[in-house]
Write a protein that holds these residues in place. Structure first.
Motif, PDB file in Angstrom:
ATOM      1  N   ARG A   5      49.484  54.584  20.237  1.00 27.55           N
ATOM      2  CA  ARG A   5      50.434  54.554  20.189  1.00 27.55           C
ATOM      3  C   ARG A   5      50.946  55.687  19.335  1.00 27.55           C
ATOM      4  O   ARG A   5      50.965  55.347  17.880  1.00 27.55           O
ATOM      5  N   GLY A   6      51.744  56.497  19.614  1.00 23.38           N
ATOM      6  CA  GLY A   6      52.426  57.185  18.865  1.00 23.38           C
ATOM      7  C   GLY A   6      51.942  59.092  18.784  1.00 23.38           C
ATOM      8  O   GLY A   6      50.729  58.701  19.142  1.00 23.38           O
ATOM      9  N   CYS A   7      52.839  59.631  17.692  1.00 22.15           N
ATOM     10  CA  CYS A   7      51.595  61.392  17.488  1.00 22.15           C
ATOM     11  C   CYS A   7      52.664  61.176  16.315  1.00 22.15           C
ATOM     12  O   CYS A   7      53.440  61.393  16.198  1.00 22.15           O
ATOM     13  N   PRO A   8      51.880  61.613  15.761  1.00 23.60           N
ATOM     14  CA  PRO A   8      51.864  62.531  14.336  1.00 23.60           C
ATOM     15  C   PRO A   8      53.038  63.474  14.245  1.00 23.60           C
ATOM     16  O   PRO A   8      53.898  63.890  12.918  1.00 23.60           O
TER      17      PRO A   8
ATOM     18  N   ASN B 199      59.674  61.809  23.248  1.00 23.70           N
ATOM     19  CA  ASN B 199      60.727  60.821  23.040  1.00 23.70           C
ATOM     20  C   ASN B 199      59.023  59.854  22.997  1.00 23.70           C
ATOM     21  O   ASN B 199      60.013  58.264  22.677  1.00 23.70           O
ATOM     22  N   VAL B 200      57.918  60.112  22.148  1.00 21.44           N
ATOM     23  CA  VAL B 200      57.311  59.363  22.254  1.00 21.44           C
ATOM     24  C   VAL B 200      57.495  58.807  21.402  1.00 21.44           C
ATOM     25  O   VAL B 200      57.247  57.941  20.464  1.00 21.44           O
ATOM     26  N   THR B 201      57.848  59.549  20.313  1.00 19.59           N
ATOM     27  CA  THR B 201      58.132  59.439  18.601  1.00 19.59           C
ATOM     28  C   THR B 201      59.211  58.105  18.233  1.00 19.59           C
ATOM     29  O   THR B 201      59.457  57.006  17.576  1.00 19.59           O
TER      30      THR B 201
ATOM     31  N   GLY C  15      66.663  59.408  23.027  1.00 20.07           N
ATOM     32  CA  GLY C  15      66.513  59.061  21.781  1.00 20.07           C
ATOM     33  C   GLY C  15      65.789  60.623  21.106  1.00 20.07           C
ATOM     34  O   GLY C  15      64.875  60.010  19.871  1.00 20.07           O
ATOM     35  N   THR C  16      65.591  61.359  21.518  1.00 15.51           N
ATOM     36  CA  THR C  16      65.171  62.822  20.981  1.00 15.51           C
ATOM     37  C   THR C  16      65.766  63.656  20.042  1.00 15.51           C
ATOM     38  O   THR C  16      67.097  63.416  20.293  1.00 15.51           O
ATOM     39  N   ARG C  17      65.711  64.159  18.809  1.00 15.46           N
ATOM     40  CA  ARG C  17      66.129  65.586  18.235  1.00 15.46           C
ATOM     41  C   ARG C  17      66.784  66.407  19.558  1.00 15.46           C
ATOM     42  O   ARG C  17      68.037  65.966  18.947  1.00 15.46           O
TER      43      ARG C  17
END
Length: 499
Positions: free
Chosen positions: A173-176, A183-185, A356-358
């Protein structure tokens, strides 16, 4: 305690494959991984049943049996989730809700009794503890990220695996990366967290013991987000496991920099991976800069795709139009990129801003938000006020769909892909099941279908030029039928594409 785990129905979307399911006599693409994982976290003494509305209806006797209904879903399942909640409320069944839909919009669901939001490994235990003391609160949420090395094997025995095309499994889970529209991060963090390789093989063992021998989708948003982990841990164990069992095929999502790592691609293919979904988004450098897609910038993206194809992996691609930097020329550029790359499965959507996204925060400050997103990547809607004239944007978008999913362009793309594709193993022979699928494709596509001329051209061309890819060619033809049906729902106009 009797617990009914209810999964809402998906509408007719790009990834639902509803129109392709009739060829393979299946009901849905994937079982509900999240709900079945939650089921494994519930007290063992509780009685549990799964009702996946994508494969079976919710009956009154199910509701009469249940003390609690646990509901999870994604935003695209919103309408079905609302209907389920209304039925549970009418039946007097207590409702517990979680998952991406409710984590994003829990304020919109007044009739839900309890919300267990964010990652259930963190928020479910305190809810269960409070429930046992009859002091459960309405909302449980957290900013903490779970240690998924402690996540249990899902209760797959609750699902009828034979009703699905593929199974699902999660390694990380998560992405660099931190793309502006993703909205993944926000949901899972910037640092990828992984399970152990032993956890994954335990999940594979469970599938195997239940008789599953088909494909498995690794649902990670970016499987190669932690390359060291998969190179030294996951992939060697998958290779070993495959050698000791009847091999299964794997599919997943990755970033485009996979093309830079030949040893990694070789290991993935040896481990059984056949298809990767890549977020390409746009061939326009200004658009990539705007959305923070730094991993895609300053690259020859078509050559990247071809390197992955030549390594033995089919590339599926995600594309977006509607960036502020986009001009009307972007529509033709997207068509040309998709055709030249040989990306047969191309998901093209209008830019949307999930909460939730930038991007959501930026456009909120600019007073450019229009409400909720649909969650459907290809329905032609957007919740933002674009810089481009909205009519120009929507008509250009529709023209992309008309072009890339017209039989002429779609079947040509399969040939382009096959000219680059270098699979490391031959497809399984045509057994009885595959022969039945072939006969259905001949009937529906080769005889009744409007695309029958292109179908037969591909049929003959593949048989003589790439015979070992013949089963894949027929599979892609069936998928193309589904994609065209979905696009027709949203394009409205049947006029020929302007290309």
């Amino acid at each position: 305690m009797n617990v009914l785990l209810i999964y809402p129905e998906f509408p007719d979307t790009f990834w639902s494959f509803k129109h392709a399911l009739k060829f393979v006599r299946k009901k849905a693409s994937f079982p509900p991984l999240g709900l079945l994982t939650v089921a494994a976290m519930l007290p063992t003494e509780w009685a549990k049943r799964l009702v996946d509305l994508n494969v079976t209806p919710l009956k009154e006797k199910d509701l009469a049996w249940a003390d609690y209904a646990f509901i999870s879903g994604m935003i695209v399942q919103r309408k079905s989730a609302c209907q389920i909640i209304a039925r549970c409320k009418k039946a007097g069944v207590k409702i517990v809700a979680g998952g991406p839909l409710f984590t994003s919009e829990y304020e919109q669901f007044a009739d839900v009794d309890h919300f267990v939001l964010n990652e259930a490994e963190v928020t479910l235990p305190p809810f269960l503890e409070d429930l046992s003391r009859e002091k459960a609160r309405r909302v449980y949420m957290t900013t903490e990220f779970a240690d998924i090395r402690k996540t249990p094997v899902p209760l797959w025995e609750l699902a009828d695996l034979n009703r699905y095309i593929s199974m699902s499994i999660q390694y990380s889970r998560g992405c660099p990366y931190h793309c502006e529209f993703c909205n993944v991060t926000a949901l899972f963090g910037h640092r990828p967290r992984t399970k152990t390789a032993a956890q994954i093989t335990a999940e594979l063992d469970r599938f195997y013991s239940l008789g599953w021998r088909g494909s498995i989708f690794f649902v990670d948003d970016n499987l190669i987000g932690n390359k060291t982990s998969i190179k030294t841990g996951l992939l060697p164990e998958l290779i070993r496991w495959q050698q000791e069992h009847v091999a299964m095929s794997f599919h997943t999502e990755v970033s485009i920099n996979l093309a830079d790592d030949v040893p990694l691609m070789q290991m993935m293919v040896e481990a059984g991976f056949e298809t990767v979904f890549v977020g390409i988004e746009t061939p326009d450098e200004d658009g990539l800069a705007e959305c923070g897609k730094k991993q895609n910038k300053n690259r020859d993206l078509i050559e990247d795709v071809r390197r992955i194809q030549r390594a033995g992996l089919q590339v599926q691609g995600g594309f977006v139009v509607g960036f502020d930097s986009d001009t009307p020329s972007i529509f033709q550029r997207q068509i040309e990129f998709i055709q030249k790359s040989g990306i047969v499965t191309a998901m093209i959507g209008l830019l949307q801003a999930p909460p939730g996204t930038r991007l959501y925060e930026r456009l909120r400050k600019e007073n450019r938000l229009l409400g909720q997103i649909s969650g459907d990547n290809v329905d032609g809607t957007t919740n933002i006020i674009p810089s481009m004239n909205i009519d120009t944007l929507q008509e250009g978008y529709k023209n992309i769909l008309r072009c890339v999913y017209s039989p002429e362009h779609y079947y040509q793309r399969i040939k382009t892909f096959f000219r680059e594709y270098k699979p490391k193993k031959t497809d399984a022979p045509l057994d009885v099941r595959r022969l039945l699928v072939l006969f259905r494709s001949i009937f529906y596509l080769g005889i009744l279908g409007k695309e029958r001329v292109y179908y037969w051209k591909l049929f003959v061309w593949t048989y003589f030029h790439h015979p070992r890819l013949f089963p894949l060619a027929m599979s892609l033809a069936i998928c193309g039928y589904h994609f065209r049906k979905v696009c027709e729902l949203h394009v409205f106009s049947r006029k020929k594409c302007d290309s």
